[in-house]
Design a protein around this motif. Structure first.
Motif, mmCIF file in Angstrom:
data_model
loop_
_atom_site.group_PDB
_atom_site.id
_atom_site.type_symbol
_atom_site.label_atom_id
_atom_site.label_comp_id
_atom_site.label_asym_id
_atom_site.label_seq_id
_atom_site.Cartn_x
_atom_site.Cartn_y
_atom_site.Cartn_z
ATOM 1 N N ARG A 118 0.830 -1.205 0.000
ATOM 2 C CA ARG A 118 0.000 0.000 0.000
ATOM 3 C C ARG A 118 0.867 1.259 0.000
ATOM 4 O O ARG A 118 0.488 2.287 -0.513
ATOM 5 C CB ARG A 118 -0.935 -0.011 1.223
ATOM 6 N N ARG A 119 2.050 1.131 0.596
ATOM 7 C CA ARG A 119 2.945 2.289 0.623
ATOM 8 C C ARG A 119 3.852 2.344 -0.592
ATOM 9 O O ARG A 119 4.540 3.317 -0.816
ATOM 10 C CB ARG A 119 3.818 2.217 1.884
ATOM 11 N N ASP A 120 3.917 1.249 -1.348
ATOM 12 C CA ASP A 120 4.868 1.148 -2.453
ATOM 13 C C ASP A 120 4.388 1.965 -3.660
ATOM 14 O O ASP A 120 3.324 1.699 -4.203
ATOM 15 C CB ASP A 120 5.012 -0.324 -2.836
ATOM 16 N N PRO A 121 5.198 2.948 -4.084
ATOM 17 C CA PRO A 121 4.768 3.760 -5.230
ATOM 18 C C PRO A 121 4.613 2.938 -6.518
ATOM 19 O O PRO A 121 3.962 3.385 -7.448
ATOM 20 C CB PRO A 121 5.879 4.807 -5.372
ATOM 21 N N CYS A 122 5.214 1.739 -6.547
ATOM 22 C CA CYS A 122 5.076 0.890 -7.734
ATOM 23 C C CYS A 122 3.625 0.488 -7.943
ATOM 24 O O CYS A 122 3.223 0.092 -9.023
ATOM 25 C CB CYS A 122 5.934 -0.364 -7.595
ATOM 26 N N PHE A 123 2.845 0.529 -6.879
ATOM 27 C CA PHE A 123 1.444 0.148 -6.986
ATOM 28 C C PHE A 123 0.517 1.347 -6.836
ATOM 29 O O PHE A 123 -0.680 1.229 -6.992
ATOM 30 C CB PHE A 123 1.102 -0.904 -5.927
ATOM 31 N N HIS A 124 1.087 2.487 -6.492
ATOM 32 C CA HIS A 124 0.251 3.666 -6.281
ATOM 33 C C HIS A 124 0.839 4.877 -6.966
ATOM 34 O O HIS A 124 1.670 5.565 -6.403
ATOM 35 C CB HIS A 124 0.077 3.938 -4.786
ATOM 36 N N TYR A 125 0.438 5.037 -8.191
ATOM 37 C CA TYR A 125 0.945 6.176 -8.932
ATOM 38 C C TYR A 125 -0.157 6.718 -9.823
ATOM 39 O O TYR A 125 -1.189 6.073 -10.023
ATOM 40 C CB TYR A 125 2.153 5.763 -9.779
ATOM 41 N N THR A 126 0.098 7.900 -10.338
ATOM 42 C CA THR A 126 -0.847 8.509 -11.261
ATOM 43 C C THR A 126 -0.360 8.259 -12.680
ATOM 44 O O THR A 126 0.829 8.397 -12.957
ATOM 45 C CB THR A 126 -0.920 10.018 -10.990
#
Ligand SMILES: *[C@@H]1O[C@H](CO)[C@@H](O)[C@H](O)[C@H]1NC(C)=O
Ligand SMILES: *[C@@H]1O[C@H](CO)[C@@H](O)[C@H](O)[C@H]1NC(C)=O
Length: 406
Positions: A118-126
């Motif tokens: 959830r904190r990993d930008p690999c899974f949370h980006y625009t």
């Protein structure tokens, strides 16, 4: 969307209401009709055919409705991208391939893993899918990224295809701006985690005329990068998307995207990491006469665990060039002492000593050879007498893999 759903419902229900029964019951009817007159049977067969036709039509309608729905969804998504330029990425719906390839099975994720994820930008980006950012576009309107409220992490796309920032100076007026921003440094590797990189804006023959605020970059599994962009220092500067790196998004998991000139990129299959094999063992006692296979029981080194101290046999774990050494120490016993290196049952190298005067002699022999995977190597004591104790290291056997071959 609603209209389509209704159409689908209509298609589904038309069978239930319009078609005469389902196939199973008709078949059953035919079975029971074996003793009926032929015309009755024929009528039943016709009915069956009608029913099947109806079912086929229904299925076709269903297919058409689903295809339309799928297309509409796609168009809608594409449109959203064009209209708002930025769509928050959601792993649950998009990019199925990534999920498939992922080492972690999303169903088996522990709480800890999902928290990390959830904190990993690999899974949370625009998603930043703006065609004007491409290195090959020149537009009249000049965009400026200073006016954008950057927040969090971004992944670059060109018309739905993943790409990355250029690692080279981009000609002025490209990327839909005046001074194109490029990454002044290599993209990181996965093991590097999040790194900070300088970005440069090219202007008036100076590749770094505008040294802009550094950004953060991370490499993700599946051959893509995420960037934490920040507002550049002046206008008009804009982050570039290197059109030549579209190929990188298609690299397989066991490949990496490489380029010599930073212009032409290609997927290159990673070299298999070469195996490390080294062993060194000693026999801590005396050997007299024949010992078919010396069990060097005191193991000092066994990298790659290819030597078995219980049997005294080394087994080549991979194909390649190996080097072995073995030694002994004998005294004046009036006897010849011979130790042989045995590879795949063949006696290939000897350590021979024959001491006639009162003295002690040590003998070390080496051998280098090409071995196939699974080849066995050990040392035999053919005759004579060898002396050692637990500390002397005089009867030893060792070896290394020097070069692995394919
Ligand atoms: C830029 O490259 C893409 C992909 O190769 C291509 O589809 C597009 O037409 C190019 N645009 C221009 C302006 O050359
Ligand atoms: C790389 O992976 C593909 C499947 O993803 C496989 O077919 C291929 O053999 C692999 N290559 C190597 C060298 O491991």
């Amino acid at each position: 969307m609603v209209v389509l759903a209704v159409a689908l419902f209509a298609a589904l229900s038309s069978c239930a209401f319009g078609c005469s029964g389902n196939t199973n019951s008709t078949e059953l009817g035919l079975w029971q009709m074996e003793n009926q007159p032929l015309d009755v049977q024929l009528a039943a067969v016709f009915k069956e055919m009608e029913s099947l036709k109806c079912e086929q039509t229904t299925l076709q309608q269903q297919h058409v409705a689903l295809t339309q729905m799928h297309l509409k969804n796609h168009q809608k998504r594409a449109q959203e991208k064009v209209e708002t330029h930025m769509v928050t990425y959601d792993t649950n719906h998009d990019d199925e391939e990534e999920e498939e390839e992922g080492e972690e099975d999303s169903l088996n994720l522990s709480d800890e893993d999902s928290k990390r994820r959830r904190r990993d930008p690999c899974f949370h980006y625009t998603v930043l899918d703006q065609a004007w950012r491409a290195t090959n576009t020149t537009t009249r309107s000049k965009m400026c990224d200073r006016n954008v409220k950057w927040k969090g992490w971004y992944r670059l796309f060109y018309k739905g295809l993943s790409l990355q920032m250029p690692e080279r100076c981009v000609p002025v007026d490209k990327c839909g701006t005046h001074a194109p921003l490029w990454l002044a440094g290599p993209h990181p590797k996965i093991r590097d985690g999040v790194v900070t990189r300088k970005v440069c804006g090219h202007w008036k023959k100076k590749c770094c005329a505008f040294p802009s605020t550094p950004i953060k970059v991370k490499k993700c599994r599946g051959n893509y990068y995420v960037y934490q962009f920040t507002a550049p220092t002046s206008c008009s500067l804009a982050y570039c998307a290197d059109i030549n790196t579209i190929v990188c998004g298609r690299c397989r998991r066991n490949q990496s995207c490489v380029s010599r000139d930073k212009i032409n990129w290609r997927c290159k299959t990673k070299r298999m990491s070469s195996r490390k094999v080294h062993f060194f063992a000693s026999f801590p006692g005396q050997i007299t006469g024949k010992m078919n296979r010396i069990r060097y029981s005191k193991v000092l080194v066994n990298v790659g665990r290819a030597y078995n101290s219980r049997t005294g046999v080394f087994r080549a774990p991979v194909k390649g060039v190996y080097q072995f050494f073995f030694s002994t120490q004998t005294a004046n016993v009036g006897l010849k002492t011979d130790l042989w290196l045995v590879i795949n049952g063949y006696w290939v190298a000897v350590s021979h000593t024959h001491v006639t005067r009162p003295s002690t002699v040590g003998s070390l022999s080496t051998y280098m050879t090409f071995l196939r995977r699974g080849a066995t190597v050990y040392v035999t004591h053919n005759h004579g007498r060898s002396w050692a104790n637990a500390a002397s290291m005089t009867i030893i056997f060792g070896g290394s893999l020097l070069a692995q071959s394919k």
